[in-house]
Design an enzyme around this catalytic site. Structure first.
Site, PDB file in Angstrom:
ATOM      1  N   ASP A  55       0.866  -1.179   0.000  1.00 30.60           N
ATOM      2  CA  ASP A  55       0.000   0.000   0.000  1.00 30.60           C
ATOM      3  C   ASP A  55       0.906   1.234   0.000  1.00 30.60           C
ATOM      4  O   ASP A  55       2.133   1.129   0.056  1.00 30.60           O
ATOM      5  CB  ASP A  55      -0.967  -0.033   1.191  1.00 30.60           C
ATOM      6  CG  ASP A  55      -0.241  -0.037   2.523  1.00 30.60           C
ATOM      7  OD1 ASP A  55       0.991   0.181   2.559  1.00 30.60           O
ATOM      8  OD2 ASP A  55      -0.907  -0.260   3.544  1.00 30.60           O
ATOM      9  N   ASP A  84      -7.138  -7.808   0.837  1.00 35.60           N
ATOM     10  CA  ASP A  84      -6.120  -8.019   1.859  1.00 35.60           C
ATOM     11  C   ASP A  84      -6.782  -7.736   3.173  1.00 35.60           C
ATOM     12  O   ASP A  84      -7.676  -6.895   3.258  1.00 35.60           O
ATOM     13  CB  ASP A  84      -4.921  -7.077   1.671  1.00 35.60           C
ATOM     14  CG  ASP A  84      -5.219  -5.682   2.173  1.00 35.60           C
ATOM     15  OD1 ASP A  84      -4.996  -5.417   3.379  1.00 35.60           O
ATOM     16  OD2 ASP A  84      -5.688  -4.844   1.376  1.00 35.60           O
ATOM     17  N   HIS A  87      -3.834 -22.044   9.929  1.00 34.45           N
ATOM     18  CA  HIS A  87      -5.205 -22.490   9.633  1.00 34.45           C
ATOM     19  C   HIS A  87      -6.045 -21.362   9.042  1.00 34.45           C
ATOM     20  O   HIS A  87      -6.719 -21.537   8.022  1.00 34.45           O
ATOM     21  CB  HIS A  87      -5.878 -23.025  10.892  1.00 34.45           C
ATOM     22  CG  HIS A  87      -7.347 -23.233  10.706  1.00 34.45           C
ATOM     23  ND1 HIS A  87      -7.869 -24.373  10.147  1.00 34.45           N
ATOM     24  CD2 HIS A  87      -8.409 -22.418  10.945  1.00 34.45           C
ATOM     25  CE1 HIS A  87      -9.189 -24.257  10.054  1.00 34.45           C
ATOM     26  NE2 HIS A  87      -9.546 -23.088  10.538  1.00 34.45           N
TER      27      HIS A  87
END
Lengths: 342, 342
Positions: free
Chosen positions: A60, A238, A306
């Site tokens: 960014d 994101d 995970h």
């Protein structure tokens, strides 16, 4: 894109990020410029080499973090003056600065600097932010052309602002589209507005961005939000959500987010999600809960693996259902199950 | 043996532990019994399955932690009554309890419970501790025989106390050796005594333990201490030192321990130790320093991988030099370089 704020996706090695299925990650210009500094990263061979990530990196511009983190900011026509949230140092980010920093980092995709108005904001303030963001986008692209950034195979994406004003959203998207950037982000969302308002803003923007270029909502979102935005034509995301909640002991499942601190998982021999094949799947919920309760670093690592994989698997499923032509039915069922809880 | 106190070698996955070269790890009975509880671990298939480590596991008896961590302990002939350091719960560990807990955990090598006298202590107190430890060792072995622990392929190691009294050290070692355990530990060292005193105690004990059985100093030590104890005939070690200092931002090198917070590493493009092949070697000191300064979890993981591998590589070198017949010359040179610093 998993978020690697400070040259690391928090609690994961780059190999674990890759194994979780990530093709591209995000780095934060604001943070990397403050620490360790973009010139240091450049001198050590760029961000890819520095952190050992050999896939694409999007950065960014740092503008959003100035609005959300920095103190005493002063928005001027040539950029934003602000104080570091780390040590109070006086700093300045304008088009030249953010493009130089992102060039130093060696970003594959650099974002333009933009002015992100707060929510809610007046039409007058929003108008000024849209106009200023447009001028900055043009300047950023010019700088990237002049300094060889584009010629060396790097890309610059534009960001459309417009807050809650549909006509300004459209104007921002269309005026940037006319400049023919290789990708476009919807900016100014996820700044405190309720979800329906956020989705309304995305819906007011994406139709006016080229459908054959990546469309990207920055800093979003929960799994249902991701699916709802895909339905609105968004291709890239994101978000710190999956990595942040992992460090708080929570894990995503198709039946909602579960908190491993809950006593119900004390003796649970099952993996977090049956059939989701990743490294963490080799451990029981009982073990993961134990690690969380004991404050072990491994809890953060295993839950982050995970959660990142869960997100990447979700968008992979979404892609398959788009290709199969049943995305709408599938995503509505997915969201219904997720929101009903376990 | 890397130390996996609470069913995890802190900041590492079990695969990273294995990749670092570990053949065996240690678990702490005291901690695992308090949290998550040995019966829970048993019901979930034992410690190996619980934490996903498929190599051997040695567990201590918990006695040492009672002396170092617990509050209000009361040493009786049948065991030690104490309060949990976590929640103040009143607990008791005697021969039956520690052997049951270690059987629940499924330890490959269980340690007997012993009384670890403080340093310094009176001869009278030491005498009592040696006698009590001997009785407890016999009881532990009897319990492990009666409950099938030994018959199912598990082992019990004895622990020789004796504090600073050479004759009591010898007596403890010889009396336990007469009971024919498959391995023997030197206990009661690293309890605050200076290093020369510690080495003197080890030297007063190992000659009276069978040379064809593993001899083990518990809770030790620095790299030079490890080499000095190998010279005294010690075969096994466990220590939190490499993992703990990693979490404080320090790394072992052949030229001593280095603190990555030091400004001198800010732009250092080199790996921690040239030629030491492990996962962390793929990153520069500058990157590792950045992670430490930014408080990133990955700093702990990468430095722990390095430090554990450094220790395992050191003992592997020691083994090769013993076989080559030049251990003494090599280890003295190694220690001299390490202590001279970089």
């Amino acid at each position: 894109m998993p978020v690697g704020t400070a040259a690391t996706v928090k609690a994961m090695t780059v190999d674990q990020v890759k194994d979780a299925g990530a093709d591209i990650i995000l780095g934060n210009t604001y943070h990397l410029n403050l620490r360790p500094g973009s010139e240091l990263v450049r001198d050590l061979g760029g961000l890819h080499k520095f952190m050992g990530w050999h896939g694409p990196i999007l950065t960014d511009s740092g503008g959003f973090q100035v609005f959300s983190l920095a103190k005493l900011r002063d928005i001027r026509d040539d950029g934003i003056a602000f104080q570091s949230h780390i040590d109070g140092a006086k700093l300045f980010l304008g088009p030249r600065e953010v493009m130089t920093i992102q060039q130093n980092l060696g970003s594959d995709i650099a974002m333009v600097i933009d002015e992100c108005p707060p929510w809610p904001c007046s039409r007058e303030d929003c108008r000024a932010a849209v106009d200023r963001s447009y001028r900055w986008a043009k300047q950023c692209r010019q700088i990237a052309t002049d300094n060889g950034f584009l010629a060396s195979g790097h890309h610059v994406f534009a960001i459309a602002q417009g807050s809650t004003f549909d006509d300004l959203r459209r104007e921002a998207a269309e005026s940037l589209a006319a400049l023919d950037f290789p990708g476009y982000a919807v900016g100014g969302v996820s700044v405190g507005e309720p979800e329906p308002e956020m989705l309304k803003q995305v819906a007011a923007t994406t139709p006016f961005m080229p459908a054959d270029k990546p469309r990207y909502t920055m800093g979003l979102g929960t799994p249902p939000q991701i699916l709802k935005m895909i339905a609105l034509g968004v291709d890239m995301f994101d978000c710190v959500h999956p990595t942040r909640v992992a460090r708080n002991g929570a894990a995503f499942t198709p039946d909602g987010l579960i908190n491993l601190r809950n006593e119900r998982y004390r003796t649970d021999p099952n993996p977090l999600v049956e059939g989701l094949a990743n490294y963490t799947a080799g451990f029981s919920r009982a073990y993961l809960r134990h690690l969380v309760m004991a404050g072990e670093i491994l809890a953060s690592t295993l839950l982050t693996i995970h959660n990142v994989h869960f997100y990447l698997d979700l968008v992979s499923q979404a892609r398959a259902h788009i290709e199969a032509g049943d995305f709408s039915v599938w995503s509505q069922a997915w969201i219904a199950r997720y929101e009903a809880g376990g």
